[in-house]
Design a protein around this motif. Sequence first.
Motif, short mmCIF file in Angstrom:
data_model
loop_
_atom_site.label_atom_id
_atom_site.label_comp_id
_atom_site.label_asym_id
_atom_site.label_seq_id
_atom_site.Cartn_x
_atom_site.Cartn_y
_atom_site.Cartn_z
N LEU A 148 71.04 11.14 73.12
CA LEU A 148 71.74 10.37 73.89
C LEU A 148 73.15 11.22 74.72
O LEU A 148 73.70 11.85 74.07
N HIS A 149 73.09 10.84 75.96
CA HIS A 149 74.44 11.71 76.45
C HIS A 149 75.48 10.97 76.07
O HIS A 149 75.62 9.76 75.95
N MET A 150 76.66 11.97 75.89
CA MET A 150 77.65 11.47 75.11
C MET A 150 78.74 10.64 75.79
O MET A 150 79.55 10.10 75.69
N GLY A 151 78.46 10.99 77.27
CA GLY A 151 79.24 10.12 78.26
C GLY A 151 78.82 8.66 78.23
O GLY A 151 79.41 7.79 78.93
N ARG A 152 77.77 8.53 77.63
CA ARG A 152 77.25 6.95 77.62
C ARG A 152 77.64 6.46 76.07
O ARG A 152 77.24 5.25 75.78
N TRP A 153 78.09 7.32 75.40
CA TRP A 153 78.45 6.73 73.57
C TRP A 153 79.13 5.51 73.69
O TRP A 153 78.96 4.51 72.94
N ASN A 154 80.42 5.25 74.66
CA ASN A 154 81.21 3.85 74.65
C ASN A 154 80.55 2.99 75.48
O ASN A 154 80.85 2.78 76.73
N CYS A 155 79.21 2.44 74.86
CA CYS A 155 78.70 1.34 75.72
C CYS A 155 79.57 0.21 76.34
O CYS A 155 79.38 0.08 77.78
N THR A 156 80.70 -0.15 75.83
CA THR A 156 81.26 -1.29 76.35
C THR A 156 81.98 -0.83 77.49
O THR A 156 83.12 -1.82 78.21
N GLN A 157 82.34 0.72 77.65
CA GLN A 157 83.06 1.02 79.06
C GLN A 157 82.41 0.52 80.22
O GLN A 157 82.96 0.17 81.21
N CYS A 158 81.15 0.22 80.08
CA CYS A 158 80.33 -0.40 81.43
C CYS A 158 79.66 -1.61 81.05
O CYS A 158 79.60 -2.19 81.91
N VAL A 211 82.13 -4.13 67.41
CA VAL A 211 83.12 -3.43 68.21
C VAL A 211 84.64 -3.34 67.32
O VAL A 211 84.70 -4.23 66.40
N PRO A 212 85.25 -2.27 67.46
CA PRO A 212 85.28 -1.45 68.29
C PRO A 212 84.27 -0.20 68.02
O PRO A 212 83.78 -0.23 66.91
N ILE A 213 83.53 0.28 69.22
CA ILE A 213 82.83 1.44 68.90
C ILE A 213 83.65 2.50 68.62
O ILE A 213 84.61 2.96 69.48
N THR A 214 83.30 3.47 67.68
CA THR A 214 84.03 4.63 67.24
C THR A 214 83.53 5.83 67.53
O THR A 214 82.07 5.62 67.47
N GLN A 215 83.98 7.01 67.13
CA GLN A 215 83.21 8.22 67.12
C GLN A 215 82.29 8.13 66.00
O GLN A 215 81.22 8.87 66.41
N ASP A 216 82.25 7.72 64.90
CA ASP A 216 81.30 7.67 63.93
C ASP A 216 80.58 6.34 63.92
O ASP A 216 79.47 6.47 63.14
N ALA A 217 81.03 5.20 64.20
CA ALA A 217 80.16 4.02 64.26
C ALA A 217 79.82 3.60 65.59
O ALA A 217 80.72 3.23 66.40
#
Length: 155
Positions: free
Chosen positions: A126-136, A82-88
């Motif tokens: 992957l659904h892009m709404g799921r990109w930020n794994c640590t959101q959930c 972390v952090p999860i970014t747009q590219d990584a």
Amino acid sequence: MRKRILWGAALATLVVALPVTAVQDQAIPDDALGLSKTSVYDVPDPAVFAYSDADAGSVGKRAERSYHTAPPMIPHSIVDMVPITQDANLCKDCHVVPEMIGQKLTQGMPVPAPVSHFVSVKKGQLHMGRWNCTQCHAPQAKVDVLVQSTFKKAR
Ligand code: HEC
Ligand code: HEC
């Protein structure tokens, strides 16, 4: 007319003033204002806790889910991810493996993100709404909670 207004005003003051005095009569002790059992004037010294430093793949066991459809907690360390970014997004490298959905997993293998996380499982998209794994999904730490939860998972 004038008299009636005056009476009305007097009554209104009484109604407003009453609860205030009622509350003042039952002062709350300093040590009963919050969850902490010490006085609010004390400088608290909360116990230090740490997240698991176990490497991904070394845990081998999954956290119990609180309820059906709850996002599972992360049992391994994520400090280097972390952090999860747009590219990584390192999580994706291990967990976005659509070909593994429904396959038998052996110890140390990453749990594949489920079908719900994909736009197309077939294309591995992957659904892009799921990109930020640590959101959930959140990592777990061992802590002594101030108030024990009485929540029970559904059967
Ligand atoms: C190096 C591969 C790897 C990476 C990178 C990784 N994981 Fe994992 N993950 C695993 C493995 C393996 C497990 C199974 C438990 C174990 O053995 O550690 C797991 C377990 C999990 C679980 C529990 C699944 C369940 O059903 O209980 C979640 C949630 C999870 N990881 C989320 C994440 C997130 C979010 C990230 C990024 C911040 C991440 N992982 C990065 C390998 C990885
Ligand atoms: C919007 C919230 C949300 C986001 C963002 C999200 N997840 Fe999930 N995830 C869930 C929920 C909820 C579940 C429980 C299963 C379900 O209902 O889909 C789950 C389940 C899982 C599981 C367990 C699958 C199983 O079979 O037990 C894994 C692994 C996982 N997610 C990984 C990831 C990874 C990796 C990412 C980032 C690429 C991610 N998730 C992003 C909500 C989310």
